[in-house]
Design an enzyme around this catalytic site. Sequence first.
Site, PDB file in Angstrom:
ATOM      1  N   SER A  97       0.776  -1.176   0.140  1.00 31.24           N
ATOM      2  CA  SER A  97      -0.170   0.083   0.181  1.00 31.24           C
ATOM      3  C   SER A  97       0.954   1.340  -0.016  1.00 31.24           C
ATOM      4  CB  SER A  97      -0.803  -0.013   1.496  1.00 31.24           C
ATOM      5  OG  SER A  97      -1.758   1.368   1.309  1.00 31.24           O
ATOM      6  N   TYR A 121      -1.859  -1.005  10.221  1.00 29.10           N
ATOM      7  CA  TYR A 121      -2.024  -0.823   8.973  1.00 29.10           C
ATOM      8  C   TYR A 121      -0.588  -0.501   8.224  1.00 29.10           C
ATOM      9  CZ  TYR A 121      -3.855  -0.973   4.142  1.00 29.10           C
ATOM     10  OH  TYR A 121      -4.101  -1.307   2.867  1.00 29.10           O
TER      11      TYR A 121
HETATM   12  N1  LIG Z   1      -8.780  -0.126  -1.129  1.00 28.26           N
HETATM   13  C1  LIG Z   1      -7.816   0.693  -0.719  1.00 28.26           C
HETATM   14  O1  LIG Z   1      -7.994   1.822  -0.888  1.00 28.26           O
HETATM   15  C2  LIG Z   1      -6.413  -0.163  -0.695  1.00 28.26           C
HETATM   16  C3  LIG Z   1      -5.310   0.600  -0.844  1.00 28.26           C
HETATM   17  C4  LIG Z   1      -4.093   0.240  -0.657  1.00 28.26           C
HETATM   18  C5  LIG Z   1      -3.905  -1.214  -0.625  1.00 28.26           C
HETATM   19  N2  LIG Z   1      -5.053  -1.919  -0.277  1.00 28.26           N
HETATM   20  C6  LIG Z   1      -4.797  -3.561  -0.271  1.00 28.26           C
HETATM   21  O2  LIG Z   1      -5.310  -4.075  -1.304  1.00 28.26           O
HETATM   22  C7  LIG Z   1      -5.629  -5.390  -0.854  1.00 28.26           C
HETATM   23  C8  LIG Z   1      -7.055  -5.937  -1.101  1.00 28.26           C
HETATM   24  O3  LIG Z   1      -8.114  -5.065  -0.403  1.00 28.26           O
HETATM   25  P1  LIG Z   1      -9.389  -4.457  -1.138  1.00 28.26           P
HETATM   26  O4  LIG Z   1      -9.080  -2.952  -1.130  1.00 28.26           O
HETATM   27  O5  LIG Z   1      -9.465  -4.913  -2.353  1.00 28.26           O
HETATM   28  O6  LIG Z   1     -10.353  -5.055   0.060  1.00 28.26           O
HETATM   29  P2  LIG Z   1     -11.621  -5.559  -0.051  1.00 28.26           P
HETATM   30  O7  LIG Z   1     -12.241  -5.789   1.360  1.00 28.26           O
HETATM   31  O8  LIG Z   1     -12.824  -5.169  -0.960  1.00 28.26           O
HETATM   32  O9  LIG Z   1     -11.169  -7.111  -0.443  1.00 28.26           O
HETATM   33  C9  LIG Z   1     -10.464  -7.988   0.346  1.00 28.26           C
HETATM   34  C10 LIG Z   1     -10.845  -9.334   0.070  1.00 28.26           C
HETATM   35  O10 LIG Z   1      -9.988 -10.293   1.168  1.00 28.26           O
HETATM   36  C11 LIG Z   1     -10.927 -11.030   1.658  1.00 28.26           C
HETATM   37  N3  LIG Z   1     -10.028 -11.627   3.059  1.00 28.26           N
HETATM   38  C12 LIG Z   1     -10.210 -10.870   3.789  1.00 28.26           C
HETATM   39  N4  LIG Z   1      -9.471 -11.577   4.691  1.00 28.26           N
HETATM   40  C13 LIG Z   1      -9.196 -12.657   4.376  1.00 28.26           C
HETATM   41  C14 LIG Z   1      -8.491 -13.917   4.818  1.00 28.26           C
HETATM   42  N5  LIG Z   1      -8.083 -14.082   6.199  1.00 28.26           N
HETATM   43  N6  LIG Z   1      -8.096 -14.693   3.942  1.00 28.26           N
HETATM   44  C15 LIG Z   1      -8.616 -14.797   2.575  1.00 28.26           C
HETATM   45  N7  LIG Z   1      -9.342 -13.857   2.314  1.00 28.26           N
HETATM   46  C16 LIG Z   1      -9.475 -12.802   3.175  1.00 28.26           C
HETATM   47  C17 LIG Z   1     -12.213 -10.475   1.770  1.00 28.26           C
HETATM   48  O11 LIG Z   1     -13.111 -11.345   1.865  1.00 28.26           O
HETATM   49  C18 LIG Z   1     -12.168  -9.755   0.246  1.00 28.26           C
HETATM   50  O12 LIG Z   1     -12.789 -10.574  -0.539  1.00 28.26           O
HETATM   51  C19 LIG Z   1      -5.376  -5.597   0.685  1.00 28.26           C
HETATM   52  O13 LIG Z   1      -4.333  -6.095   0.966  1.00 28.26           O
HETATM   53  C20 LIG Z   1      -5.300  -4.226   0.834  1.00 28.26           C
HETATM   54  O14 LIG Z   1      -4.737  -3.631   2.202  1.00 28.26           O
HETATM   55  C21 LIG Z   1      -6.323  -1.454  -0.516  1.00 28.26           C
END
Ligand SMILES: NC(=O)c1ccc[n+]([C@@H]2O[C@H](COP(=O)([O-])OP(=O)(O)OC[C@H]3O[C@@H](n4cnc5c(N)ncnc54)[C@H](O)[C@@H]3O)[C@@H](O)[C@H]2O)c1
Length: 287
Positions: free
Chosen positions: A156, A169
Amino acid sequence: MSLALFDGALAVVTGAGGGFGRATALALAERGAAVVAADIDLAAAERTVVLAKSLGAVGAAYRVDVADADAMEEFAAAVRADHRVPDIVVNNAGIAVLGPLLDTGVDDWERILGVNLWGVIHGSRLFAKQMVERVEALPNKPDKPNYGGHIVNIASAAAFAPTRTLPAYCTTKAAVLMLSECLRAELAGHRIGVTAVCPGFAKTGIARNGTYVGLDEAGQERQRARAERGLRLRNYPPEKVAERIVHAIVKNKAVVPVNTEAHVLHALSRVAPSALRAIARIPAPLG
Ligand SMILES: NC(=O)c1ccc[n+]([C@@H]2O[C@H](COP(=O)([O-])OP(=O)(O)OC[C@H]3O[C@@H](n4cnc5c(N)ncnc54)[C@H](O)[C@@H]3O)[C@@H](O)[C@H]2O)c1
């Protein structure tokens, strides 16, 4: 980018039931990859597979909690047995815990470290071992730097920038960035690529699924709604992140900031870290 780019490749994506994971699984499927969609929410992973199949791809859904070492061992073995050694692994599953360090309890730390850091450690070591074994068994290794496979770890922009709002985080994401850099150095000799992808804010379910420490249920709900509104207003689609992930695999990139704030924070972390320390004192928009 050619739609046949990953013809014949097998891609594993964790957290593939929504957000970046689903968008990435579909971007890879669209370019010819067979997709293993893994998520703690099996029904959500299955929906991703249905979408991948509608694009003409082969796909399979698995339920796995990436934080669970035994479950990840079983999952990696099942992928190999049911399919084969994957060519692309995207360690994407992640959660958010938001709020001050002094309000972040041991349970909160264990939960976020389990998913965001251990999940990436398990996915990296288990699938990297398979990829190394496969590539080392080849008589000749073509010169392409990621001929043996590619691992993408979703960190991130929080990995570059401290903030009082997201201490847990940020800690997990900085660790994922360093893990990826170390692994990239280790696997280069095996012709396996490793990328850390560092997106800024994007419109996914992460805010809705987050834990807001130090608040009662009503306070949590207010913060959740506020954070969701923030991501909606930022309006950066997960599909654009998925496109950067595809590009990173093709170009074997080491670290990939995605979107404006990620680029700015990355640049500041290099040229003006003291500015970032000043910004760290301002509550971040997600909080
Ligand atoms: N959305 C943002 O602004 C953002 C920015 C930077 C990084 N990220 C990172 O991107 C990645 C994806 O996040 P997102 O934004 O798509 O979130 P999201 O919540 O939309 O999707 C996350 C997915 O991971 C699954 N998940 C959660 N815990 C789990 C576990 N223990 N085992 C298996 N699956 C699990 C959830 O069911 C969900 O389908 C994460 O690592 C997050 O930290 C997100």
